[in-house]
Design a protein around this motif. Structure first.
Motif, PDB file in Angstrom:
ATOM      1  N   ASP A 177       0.854  -1.177   0.000  1.00 55.73           N
ATOM      2  CA  ASP A 177       0.000   0.000   0.000  1.00 55.73           C
ATOM      3  C   ASP A 177       0.894   1.233   0.000  1.00 55.73           C
ATOM      4  N   GLY A 178       1.603   1.408  -1.110  1.00 58.04           N
ATOM      5  CA  GLY A 178       2.552   2.505  -1.192  1.00 58.04           C
ATOM      6  C   GLY A 178       2.047   3.706  -1.972  1.00 58.04           C
ATOM      7  N   GLY A 179       0.774   3.697  -2.350  1.00 59.93           N
ATOM      8  CA  GLY A 179       0.217   4.814  -3.085  1.00 59.93           C
ATOM      9  C   GLY A 179      -0.110   4.498  -4.534  1.00 59.93           C
ATOM     10  N   ASP A 180       0.307   3.336  -5.016  1.00 59.69           N
ATOM     11  CA  ASP A 180      -0.039   2.911  -6.372  1.00 59.69           C
ATOM     12  C   ASP A 180      -1.273   2.032  -6.332  1.00 59.69           C
ATOM     13  N   GLY A 181      -1.923   1.905  -7.477  1.00 62.41           N
ATOM     14  CA  GLY A 181      -3.056   1.006  -7.575  1.00 62.41           C
ATOM     15  C   GLY A 181      -2.608  -0.441  -7.591  1.00 62.41           C
ATOM     16  N   MET A 182      -3.551  -1.333  -7.433  1.00 59.08           N
ATOM     17  CA  MET A 182      -3.245  -2.759  -7.469  1.00 59.08           C
ATOM     18  C   MET A 182      -3.245  -3.226  -8.913  1.00 59.08           C
ATOM     19  N   THR A 183      -2.170  -2.898  -9.612  1.00 59.50           N
ATOM     20  CA  THR A 183      -2.065  -3.239 -11.024  1.00 59.50           C
ATOM     21  C   THR A 183      -0.702  -3.859 -11.310  1.00 59.50           C
ATOM     22  N   ILE A 184      -0.611  -4.536 -12.435  1.00 59.00           N
ATOM     23  CA  ILE A 184       0.673  -5.098 -12.849  1.00 59.00           C
ATOM     24  C   ILE A 184       1.665  -3.974 -13.157  1.00 59.00           C
ATOM     25  N   VAL A 185       1.164  -2.828 -13.568  1.00 63.27           N
ATOM     26  CA  VAL A 185       2.043  -1.675 -13.823  1.00 63.27           C
ATOM     27  C   VAL A 185       2.724  -1.241 -12.522  1.00 63.27           C
TER      28      VAL A 185
ATOM     29  N   PRO B 213      -9.294  -2.254 -21.655  1.00 65.04           N
ATOM     30  CA  PRO B 213      -9.898  -2.781 -22.874  1.00 65.04           C
ATOM     31  C   PRO B 213     -11.264  -3.392 -22.574  1.00 65.04           C
ATOM     32  N   LEU B 214     -12.151  -3.235 -23.514  1.00 62.40           N
ATOM     33  CA  LEU B 214     -13.482  -3.839 -23.429  1.00 62.40           C
ATOM     34  C   LEU B 214     -13.631  -4.755 -24.635  1.00 62.40           C
ATOM     35  N   GLY B 215     -13.057  -5.921 -24.528  1.00 60.14           N
ATOM     36  CA  GLY B 215     -13.007  -6.834 -25.659  1.00 60.14           C
ATOM     37  C   GLY B 215     -11.835  -6.487 -26.560  1.00 60.14           C
ATOM     38  N   LEU B 216     -11.857  -7.031 -27.774  1.00 62.02           N
ATOM     39  CA  LEU B 216     -10.750  -6.823 -28.702  1.00 62.02           C
ATOM     40  C   LEU B 216     -10.774  -5.485 -29.420  1.00 62.02           C
ATOM     41  N   ARG B 217     -11.920  -4.814 -29.473  1.00 65.50           N
ATOM     42  CA  ARG B 217     -12.031  -3.610 -30.291  1.00 65.50           C
ATOM     43  C   ARG B 217     -12.383  -2.330 -29.545  1.00 65.50           C
ATOM     44  N   ARG B 218     -12.763  -2.422 -28.319  1.00 62.63           N
ATOM     45  CA  ARG B 218     -13.212  -1.240 -27.581  1.00 62.63           C
ATOM     46  C   ARG B 218     -12.356  -1.021 -26.338  1.00 62.63           C
TER      47      ARG B 218
ATOM     48  N   LYS C 170      -3.203  -2.503 -25.826  1.00 65.86           N
ATOM     49  CA  LYS C 170      -3.479  -3.579 -24.882  1.00 65.86           C
ATOM     50  C   LYS C 170      -4.516  -4.586 -25.356  1.00 65.86           C
ATOM     51  N   GLY C 171      -5.316  -4.250 -26.327  1.00 67.54           N
ATOM     52  CA  GLY C 171      -6.441  -5.093 -26.698  1.00 67.54           C
ATOM     53  C   GLY C 171      -6.089  -6.458 -27.240  1.00 67.54           C
ATOM     54  N   LYS C 172      -4.928  -6.593 -27.881  1.00 63.95           N
ATOM     55  CA  LYS C 172      -4.588  -7.863 -28.524  1.00 63.95           C
ATOM     56  C   LYS C 172      -4.359  -8.991 -27.523  1.00 63.95           C
ATOM     57  N   ASN C 173      -3.528  -8.746 -26.506  1.00 73.34           N
ATOM     58  CA  ASN C 173      -3.247  -9.826 -25.558  1.00 73.34           C
ATOM     59  C   ASN C 173      -3.138  -9.349 -24.104  1.00 73.34           C
ATOM     60  N   LEU C 174      -3.620  -8.158 -23.829  1.00 73.55           N
ATOM     61  CA  LEU C 174      -3.649  -7.613 -22.464  1.00 73.55           C
ATOM     62  C   LEU C 174      -2.265  -7.540 -21.811  1.00 73.55           C
ATOM     63  N   PHE C 175      -1.204  -7.435 -22.614  1.00 76.42           N
ATOM     64  CA  PHE C 175       0.184  -7.381 -22.140  1.00 76.42           C
ATOM     65  C   PHE C 175       0.634  -8.690 -21.496  1.00 76.42           C
TER      66      PHE C 175
ATOM     67  N   ILE D 218       4.740 -12.034 -18.774  1.00 70.46           N
ATOM     68  CA  ILE D 218       5.288 -13.382 -18.618  1.00 70.46           C
ATOM     69  C   ILE D 218       6.812 -13.302 -18.684  1.00 70.46           C
ATOM     70  N   ARG D 219       7.322 -12.536 -19.645  1.00 71.28           N
ATOM     71  CA  ARG D 219       8.777 -12.347 -19.742  1.00 71.28           C
ATOM     72  C   ARG D 219       9.307 -11.579 -18.534  1.00 71.28           C
ATOM     73  N   PHE D 220       8.617 -10.501 -18.147  1.00 68.85           N
ATOM     74  CA  PHE D 220       9.058  -9.662 -17.027  1.00 68.85           C
ATOM     75  C   PHE D 220       9.163 -10.479 -15.736  1.00 68.85           C
ATOM     76  N   LEU D 221       8.231 -11.387 -15.519  1.00 65.05           N
ATOM     77  CA  LEU D 221       8.219 -12.186 -14.301  1.00 65.05           C
ATOM     78  C   LEU D 221       8.991 -13.498 -14.443  1.00 65.05           C
ATOM     79  N   ASN D 222       9.781 -13.609 -15.518  1.00 67.88           N
ATOM     80  CA  ASN D 222      10.613 -14.793 -15.770  1.00 67.88           C
ATOM     81  C   ASN D 222       9.807 -16.080 -15.795  1.00 67.88           C
ATOM     82  N   ARG D 223       8.653 -16.048 -16.455  1.00 71.84           N
ATOM     83  CA  ARG D 223       7.808 -17.234 -16.562  1.00 71.84           C
ATOM     84  C   ARG D 223       7.843 -17.866 -17.941  1.00 71.84           C
TER      85      ARG D 223
END
Length: 109
Positions: free
Chosen positions: A21-29, A69-74, A93-98, A103-108
């Motif tokens: 809880d350092g002031g950022d949202g709960m996101t992968i970013v 993203p709201l689906g692939l186009r919106r 972000k719409g193609k694969n939601l990053f 996966i690469r960033f987290l060494n998976r």
């Protein structure tokens, strides 16, 4: 939580990601910004550097980008200085939601 992402009074316990809880949202970013900071901080501590002499974690807070993203186009994106609509959100972000990026960033991969 304070600027060193310590969730308690225990000086050698740190948090990152959704539990921080350092002031950022709960996101992968937010997590992708916290993990390099935490890695550097832990290396400094193991080398004997005092925590107070190291750079604290600085959250984005309300200026953090949000891509929804709201689906692939919106979708809609808030990018600190402006809000973008379907086209930019779909391209970013719409193609694969990053997923492949993180996966690469987290060494998976």
């Amino acid at each position: 939580m304070e600027q060193w992402l310590r969730p308690s009074s225990l000086p050698n316990v740190f948090a990152a990601g959704d539990v921080a809880d350092g002031g950022d949202g709960m996101t992968i970013v937010a997590t992708s910004r916290q993990l390099p900071w935490l890695k550097s901080t832990l290396k400094g501590l193991m080398a004997g550097q005092p925590l107070e002499e190291m750079k604290p974690c600085k959250p984005w807070g309300t200026k953090a980008p949000r891509l929804v993203p709201l689906g692939l186009r919106r979708g809609i994106s808030f990018l600190s200085l402006f809000t973008a609509g379907d086209f930019l959100t779909r391209k970013a972000k719409g193609k694969n939601l990053f997923v492949t990026r993180y996966i690469r960033f987290l060494n998976r991969a």
